[in-house]
Motif scaffolding. Structure first.
Motif, PDB file in Angstrom:
ATOM      1  N   ILE A 145       2.982  -2.320   9.222  1.00 23.03           N
ATOM      2  CA  ILE A 145       4.370  -2.795   9.229  1.00 23.03           C
ATOM      3  C   ILE A 145       5.080  -2.117  10.409  1.00 23.03           C
ATOM      4  CG2 ILE A 145       6.441  -3.187   7.859  1.00 23.03           C
ATOM      5  CD1 ILE A 145       4.890  -2.515   5.364  1.00 23.03           C
ATOM      6  N   PRO A 146       5.015  -2.708  11.592  1.00 19.56           N
ATOM      7  CA  PRO A 146       5.556  -2.054  12.792  1.00 19.56           C
ATOM      8  C   PRO A 146       7.047  -1.723  12.715  1.00 19.56           C
ATOM      9  CG  PRO A 146       4.157  -3.914  13.373  1.00 19.56           C
ATOM     10  CD  PRO A 146       4.358  -3.978  11.889  1.00 19.56           C
ATOM     11  N   ASN A 147       7.834  -2.602  12.163  1.00 19.39           N
ATOM     12  CA  ASN A 147       9.270  -2.352  12.008  1.00 19.39           C
ATOM     13  C   ASN A 147       9.587  -2.380  10.518  1.00 19.39           C
ATOM     14  OD1 ASN A 147      12.008  -2.014  12.490  1.00 19.39           O
ATOM     15  ND2 ASN A 147      12.357  -4.200  12.857  1.00 19.39           N
ATOM     16  N   ALA A 148       9.308  -1.266   9.851  1.00 15.38           N
ATOM     17  CA  ALA A 148       9.289  -1.264   8.389  1.00 15.38           C
ATOM     18  C   ALA A 148      10.671  -1.257   7.751  1.00 15.38           C
ATOM     19  CB  ALA A 148       8.490  -0.062   7.890  1.00 15.38           C
ATOM     20  N   ASP A 193       0.852  -1.190   0.000  1.00 20.00           N
ATOM     21  CA  ASP A 193       0.000   0.000   0.000  1.00 20.00           C
ATOM     22  C   ASP A 193       0.890   1.243   0.000  1.00 20.00           C
ATOM     23  OD1 ASP A 193      -1.901   1.944   0.312  1.00 20.00           O
ATOM     24  OD2 ASP A 193      -2.397   1.436   2.382  1.00 20.00           O
ATOM     25  N   PHE A 194       0.669   2.116  -0.976  1.00 20.20           N
ATOM     26  CA  PHE A 194       1.461   3.344  -1.067  1.00 20.20           C
ATOM     27  C   PHE A 194       0.576   4.590  -0.934  1.00 20.20           C
ATOM     28  CE2 PHE A 194       3.798   0.079  -3.353  1.00 20.20           C
ATOM     29  CZ  PHE A 194       5.068   0.195  -2.799  1.00 20.20           C
ATOM     30  N   SER A 195      -0.552   4.427  -0.283  1.00 20.27           N
ATOM     31  CA  SER A 195      -1.485   5.550  -0.123  1.00 20.27           C
ATOM     32  C   SER A 195      -0.948   6.615   0.828  1.00 20.27           C
ATOM     33  CB  SER A 195      -2.835   5.047   0.386  1.00 20.27           C
ATOM     34  OG  SER A 195      -2.684   4.394   1.637  1.00 20.27           O
ATOM     35  N   TRP A 196       0.160   6.320   1.494  1.00 16.27           N
ATOM     36  CA  TRP A 196       0.745   7.251   2.459  1.00 16.27           C
ATOM     37  C   TRP A 196       1.498   8.413   1.786  1.00 16.27           C
ATOM     38  CZ3 TRP A 196       5.612   6.846   0.742  1.00 16.27           C
ATOM     39  CH2 TRP A 196       6.082   5.601   0.288  1.00 16.27           C
ATOM     40  N   LEU A 197       1.736   8.355   0.485  1.00 11.88           N
ATOM     41  CA  LEU A 197       2.653   9.293  -0.150  1.00 11.88           C
ATOM     42  C   LEU A 197       2.198  10.745  -0.017  1.00 11.88           C
ATOM     43  CD1 LEU A 197       5.189   9.822  -1.776  1.00 11.88           C
ATOM     44  CD2 LEU A 197       3.892   9.373  -3.877  1.00 11.88           C
ATOM     45  N   GLU A 198       0.948  11.043  -0.274  1.00 13.02           N
ATOM     46  CA  GLU A 198       0.480  12.434  -0.225  1.00 13.02           C
ATOM     47  C   GLU A 198       0.586  13.005   1.177  1.00 13.02           C
ATOM     48  OE1 GLU A 198      -0.105  14.479  -2.715  1.00 13.02           O
ATOM     49  OE2 GLU A 198       0.540  12.781  -3.953  1.00 13.02           O
ATOM     50  N   GLU A 199       0.248  12.212   2.177  1.00  9.96           N
ATOM     51  CA  GLU A 199       0.366  12.702   3.562  1.00  9.96           C
ATOM     52  C   GLU A 199       1.827  12.908   3.930  1.00  9.96           C
ATOM     53  OE1 GLU A 199      -1.165  11.755   8.120  1.00  9.96           O
ATOM     54  OE2 GLU A 199      -1.697  10.393   6.474  1.00  9.96           O
ATOM     55  N   GLY A 227      11.477   8.702   9.381  1.00 11.98           N
ATOM     56  CA  GLY A 227      10.750   8.650  10.653  1.00 11.98           C
ATOM     57  C   GLY A 227       9.255   8.839  10.472  1.00 11.98           C
ATOM     58  N   ARG A 228       8.865   9.793   9.655  1.00  9.24           N
ATOM     59  CA  ARG A 228       7.439  10.043   9.436  1.00  9.24           C
ATOM     60  C   ARG A 228       6.786   8.920   8.642  1.00  9.24           C
ATOM     61  NH1 ARG A 228       8.737  16.427   8.528  1.00  9.24           N
ATOM     62  NH2 ARG A 228       8.249  17.092  10.680  1.00  9.24           N
ATOM     63  N   LEU A 243       3.566   6.464   9.638  1.00  7.00           N
ATOM     64  CA  LEU A 243       2.390   6.315   8.775  1.00  7.00           C
ATOM     65  C   LEU A 243       2.050   4.852   8.488  1.00  7.00           C
ATOM     66  CD1 LEU A 243       2.981   9.208   6.181  1.00  7.00           C
ATOM     67  CD2 LEU A 243       1.274   9.141   8.005  1.00  7.00           C
ATOM     68  N   VAL A 244       3.049   3.979   8.510  1.00  6.29           N
ATOM     69  CA  VAL A 244       2.795   2.570   8.164  1.00  6.29           C
ATOM     70  C   VAL A 244       2.873   1.643   9.375  1.00  6.29           C
ATOM     71  CG1 VAL A 244       3.683   2.946   5.825  1.00  6.29           C
ATOM     72  CG2 VAL A 244       5.228   2.061   7.586  1.00  6.29           C
TER      73      VAL A 244
END
Length: 279
Positions: free
Chosen positions: A92-95, A32-38, A82-83, A87-88
């Motif tokens: 994914i706790p330890n991404a 999932d890459f929906s985090w990019l805009e945020e 870090g951000r 977000l993930v």
């Protein structure tokens, strides 16, 4: 210690082009890459603009980033990674792995830029050939300091190369031997003291070009202002330069080697600040 002549307040409108390729390494492939805009919005307030993201195997997120002069490369790594982890973290706790890669890039490749600096005296000849011969003695070239080589920390492999241009106030032409010698000596001493890889300094009568490799924790603004103040000290603590400067990133690669997601990117990415021509 005398107060510095050149500060962020006195040099409020620098020209700059500061761009980076930043790579982080996932422990597992994200779906999932929906985090990019945020992520873009969160970093914009810190002068970090994410222009592009591309995921590549094996498990690498590569970001194209533009920054303001106040932002040290180390801050890019800390803020973006870090951000993104926050977000993930629910999925994914330890991404991420601890290591990362960071490369300064620009609109001109290192080889071309080096040739440009080497030919400055031909670009700006003086009418008196004796002055041209005098200026030749004060050029600096350290070919053993190869800016194509990476620097390393315990967690990073990085290339942080800056091109700096300082212009004399009023375009005053300085041709006195004692002043030129003082400028040359101060540039070398300042680079050695700060652990910079000084590749080349082109000293002409009314401006100076520097190309050098810097440390992750230093912002471009800090680097430039330190040289401006050191050189002012060499000239008797006089405001010899304009209240402004140009600073740009560069490396072996330029924008054109980075894949574009759409046809609308037919030119280098837009910058956070207004650029000016480099003398």
């Amino acid at each position: 210690m005398p107060d510095p002549i050149y500060t962020p307040k006195t040099c409020r409108e620098p020209a700059y082009q500061l761009d980076w390729s930043y790579s982080v390494f996932w422990h597992q492939t994200p779906t999932d890459f929906s985090w990019l805009e945020e992520l873009k919005q969160l970093n914009e307030k810190d002068g970090i603009r994410i222009l592009q993201h591309e995921f590549q195997e094996p498990k690498v997120s590569q970001f194209l980033i533009s920054t303001r002069p106040q932002v040290a490369p180390l801050i890019i790594a800390q803020r973006v990674k870090g951000r993104l982890q926050r977000l993930v973290r629910d999925t994914i706790p330890n991404a991420f792995q601890r290591n990362y890669g960071l490369r300064s890039i620009g609109s001109t490749r290192r080889e071309k830029l080096d040739h440009y600096l080497a030919s400055q005296l031909n670009h700006h000849p003086m009418a008196d050939e004796r002055v041209n011969e005098r200026l030749k003695r004060y050029q600096i070239h350290h070919p053993h300091l190869d800016l194509s080589n990476p620097r390393q920390t315990s967690h990073a492999q990085y290339w942080y190369n800056l091109h700096i241009v300082l212009v004399n106030d009023g375009r005053y032409m300085e041709i006195r031997d004692e002043l030129l010698q003082g400028l040359q000596k101060m540039i070398v001493n300042a680079a050695n003291a700060k652990g910079h890889w000084l590749s080349r300094a082109a000293i002409v009568s009314d401006h100076i070009h520097l190309t050098l490799g810097c440390k992750l924790e230093e912002s471009p603004e800090e680097v430039v202002l330190s040289y401006m103040n050191n050189l002012a000290h060499a000239c008797g603590m006089k405001a010899v330069f304009r209240d402004g400067y140009y600073v740009g990133t560069f490396s072996e690669y330029d924008f054109w080697v980075i894949p574009r997601p759409s046809a609308e990117s037919s030119a280098p990415p837009s910058k956070l600040g207004e650029g000016v021509g480099v003398v």
